[in-house]
Design an enzyme around this catalytic site. Structure first.
Site, PDB file in Angstrom:
ATOM      1  N   ASP A 161       0.775  -1.236   0.000  1.00  0.00           N
ATOM      2  CA  ASP A 161       0.000   0.000   0.000  1.00  0.00           C
ATOM      3  C   ASP A 161       0.813   1.297   0.000  1.00  0.00           C
ATOM      4  OD1 ASP A 161      -1.651  -2.149   0.493  1.00  0.00           O
ATOM      5  OD2 ASP A 161      -2.875  -1.126   1.981  1.00  0.00           O
ATOM      6  N   GLU A 385       0.809  -9.508  11.422  1.00  0.00           N
ATOM      7  CA  GLU A 385       0.677  -9.114  10.009  1.00  0.00           C
ATOM      8  C   GLU A 385       2.060  -8.924   9.379  1.00  0.00           C
ATOM      9  OE1 GLU A 385      -1.549  -5.491   9.608  1.00  0.00           O
ATOM     10  OE2 GLU A 385      -1.722  -5.648   7.433  1.00  0.00           O
TER      11      GLU A 385
HETATM   12  C1  GLC Z   1      -3.154  -4.366   3.489  1.00  0.00           C
HETATM   13  C2  GLC Z   1      -1.948  -4.915   2.742  1.00  0.00           C
HETATM   14  C3  GLC Z   1      -2.418  -5.777   1.596  1.00  0.00           C
HETATM   15  C4  GLC Z   1      -3.335  -6.868   2.137  1.00  0.00           C
HETATM   16  C5  GLC Z   1      -4.467  -6.303   2.991  1.00  0.00           C
HETATM   17  C6  GLC Z   1      -5.223  -7.386   3.742  1.00  0.00           C
HETATM   18  O1  GLC Z   1      -3.904  -3.528   2.699  1.00  0.00           O
HETATM   19  O2  GLC Z   1      -1.100  -3.910   2.302  1.00  0.00           O
HETATM   20  O3  GLC Z   1      -1.339  -6.339   0.916  1.00  0.00           O
HETATM   21  O4  GLC Z   1      -3.850  -7.628   1.097  1.00  0.00           O
HETATM   22  O5  GLC Z   1      -3.954  -5.427   3.947  1.00  0.00           O
HETATM   23  O6  GLC Z   1      -4.361  -8.171   4.498  1.00  0.00           O
END
Ligand code: GLC
Length: 418
Positions: A161, A385
Site C-alpha cells: 500500500d 501481520e
Molecule cells: C493491506 C496490505 C495488503 C493486504 C491487505 C489485507 O492492505 O497492504 O497487501 O492484502 O492489507 O491483508
C-alpha cells in the site's frame, strides 16, 4: 526449546477462526472481508490438511470476477461498518459487491500447488478454474501492461500500500475535493504503523476518480496521474502465467496465447532494471522515471525464474543490514521506517515467495536464511501481520491468516528445510 508442534496447532486454529465458511478474512476486525492475494495464501495454508477447503477458497474468490476478467482486490461478502472504504464508496457493479481494482495475481501459483498435492482428485476443480484465471491474466495483459511490465492504477493494487515506490507518482496527485471521511484502520492499530493522511487522501481521490469513470479501464488510463510499472506485479504475473500454462496443458486448454504473454512479460522485466541503482525498480509510466527503491518486491526475480547476480549481492547487503529480513525497503535508503507498513518492515508472505524463487534457482543457502529469519520471528513474536526488521517486534494486526498459512506451508520445520 521452541514448541513447534504448539505453533503448528496455533496456526491451524487461526485459519479456522478466520474462516467464514467459503472464504477467509485476513484478520478479525481490521480486515473483515475477502482479500484477493490473502485468499490465495489461505488456500495454500488449507492445502495440507483440507484440499477441498483450499479449492473452495479460490472458487469463492473467482465468484467475484467481473465480466471483463478482473478479479477484485476485496470482495465485500457481508456489510461491516468497521471498514473504510466500503462498497458504497467504491460503487462497483460486479457479481459480488467489491472494490474496483485488483491485487497481486498469485492465485494461479497457489492453485497449482493445491493441484500438485493430489492431481487426480484436484483435476476437475483445477480444470474449472483455468479459463477463469486465464481471463484474469488476459485482463492484465490487455489493460495493465506498459512495454510488457505490469502497471498498477492504485497503490493498493500492488498489495504494498504505502511503499516508497509510489511516492513520486502520488506527489503528482492534487487530492482537492476529496472531502471528509473517517478512517477505520487507525482505530484498530497504532497510527504510526499505518499510511499517513497525506497518502490516504490520495488513495481516496483515486477511488473517487475510478468511480466517476465507472471503472472503465480505457477511460481510467487516459490522463491519469497515477500509473506505475511494478516489479512485484510483473514478477508475480510472470510466475503465475507459467503456472497457469502447466495447468492449461494438463487440461487441453490452448497454450499459444499464454506463451505470448510469457514472452511479453519477460521483455517487460527488462524495462524495470534500474542500472544506476543496480536493482529492479518501479517505473513511473506517466513521467518515465524510476522510483529509486530497492524493495522486497525487487527480489522476486528468482520467483519469476530470472537469475541476476546483482540482485543476489543486493539481497546479502540488505539482509546483513538488519537482524530480521527481508526488509520491505532498503534499510540503508533515505526513507526507511522500521514500523511503517511497507516502508521497512519484513513481511512473511513476501519472504516466502522470495525464498521459493531462490530455492528454485539453486540458491539454497540464501533461501534457508530467509526461511530461518521468518521462522524465528513468528516463533518468538506470533502470527503478526508483519514485523519490525530491527527489533523483531510484531506490528499491524495479530492472528493473521497469511502468516499462519506460510507457517504451515513453508516456515515450520514440519514443512521441511533445516
Ligand atoms: C493491506 C496490505 C495488503 C493486504 C491487505 C489485507 O492492505 O497492504 O497487501 O492484502 O492489507 O491483508
Amino acid at each position: 526449546m521452541t514448541d513447534y508442534q504448539a505453533l503448528d496447532d496455533e496456526a491451524r486454529k487461526i485459519l479456522r477462526d478466520n474462516d467464514r465458511g467459503s472464504y477467509t478474512v485476513p484478520t478479525d476486525g481490521l480486515y473483515p472481508y475477502q482479500w484477493n492475494w490473502d485468499s490465495a495464501f489461505a488456500a495454500m495454508g488449507f492445502a495440507g490438511s483440507d484440499p477441498d477447503r483450499a479449492w473452495t477458497e479460490l472458487e469463492t474468490l473467482f465468484s467475484g470476477q467481473w465480466q471483463n476478467g478482473m478479479v477484485p482486490h476485496i470482495l465485500f461478502h457481508k456489510p461491516d461498518p468497521g471498514y473504510f472504504p466500503g462498497p458504497d464508496v467504491w460503487g462497483c457493479s460486479g457479481p459480488i459487491p467489491s472494490s474496483g481494482i485488483s491485487q497481486p495475481p498469485i492465485a494461479a501459483t497457489m492453485a497449482r500447488k493445491v493441484w500438485e498435492q493430489d492431481k487426480g482428485a484436484g483435476h476437475p476443480r483445477m480444470s474449472a478454474l483455468v479459463p477463469k484465471i486465464a481471463a484474469w491474466h488476459r485482463w492484465f495483459m490487455q489493460w495493465r501492461t506498459d512495454r510488457g511490465a505490469v502497471c498498477i492504477t492504485h497503490p493498493w493494487e500492488a498489495g504494498r500500500d504505502n511503499a516508497c515506490d509510489w511516492d513520486g507518482a502520488m506527489a503528482a496527485i492534487d487530492p482537492q475535493g476529496v472531502g471528509e471521511y473517517t478512517r477505520r484502520d487507525t482505530g484498530h492499530v497504532d497510527p504510526a504503523m499505518r499510511p499517513t493522511k497525506q497518502d490516504y487522501d490520495r488513495y481516496i481521490w483515486l477511488v473517487q476518480r475510478g468511480r466517476r469513470l465507472e471503472w472503465d479501464e480505457e477511460q481510467m488510463a487516459r490522463d491519469t496521474p497515477f500509473r506505475v510499472a511494478d516489479p512485484g506485479m510483473t514478477f508475480m504475473l510472470l510466475r503465475a502465467t507459467r503456472d497457469l500454462r502447466a495447468m492449461a496443458e494438463a487440461t487441453g486448454f490452448d497454450t499459444d496465447e499464454i506463451d505470448a504473454w510469457i514472452t511479453r512479460l519477460r521483455a517487460g522485466v527488462e524495462t524495470l532494471w534500474n542500472a544506476e541503482l543496480g536493482s529492479y525498480d518501479s517505473r513511473d509510466v506517466v513521467n518515465g522515471g524510476f522510483a529509486q527503491c530497492v524493495s522486497n518486491a525487487s527480489f522476486l526475480n528468482w520467483y519469476a525464474g530470472i537469475e541476476n547476480a546483482d540482485m543476489l549481492a543486493q539481497l546479502d547487503r540488505v539482509m546483513d543490514a538488519v537482524p530480521h529480513g527481508v526488509p520491505s525497503y532498503d534499510p540503508e535508503g533515505p526513507k526507511f521506517d522500521a514500523k511503517r507498513y511497507w516502508r521497512g518492515p519484513t513481511w512473511g508472505i513476501v519472504n516466502t515467495l522470495i525464498a521459493w524463487g531462490l530455492e528454485d534457482c539453486g540458491h539454497a543457502a540464501q533461501a534457508e536464511r530467509v526461511r530461518r529469519t521468518t521462522r524465528d520471528l513468528i516463533a518468538e513474536h506470533g502470527f503478526a501481520e508483519y514485523f519490525d526488521p530491527i527489533d523483531g517486534s510484531p506490528a499491524g494486526g495479530g492472528r493473521f491468516t497469511w502468516t499462519a498459512a506460510i507457517w504451515l506451508a513453508w516456515a515450520t520445520p514440519a514443512a521441511g528445510g533445516n
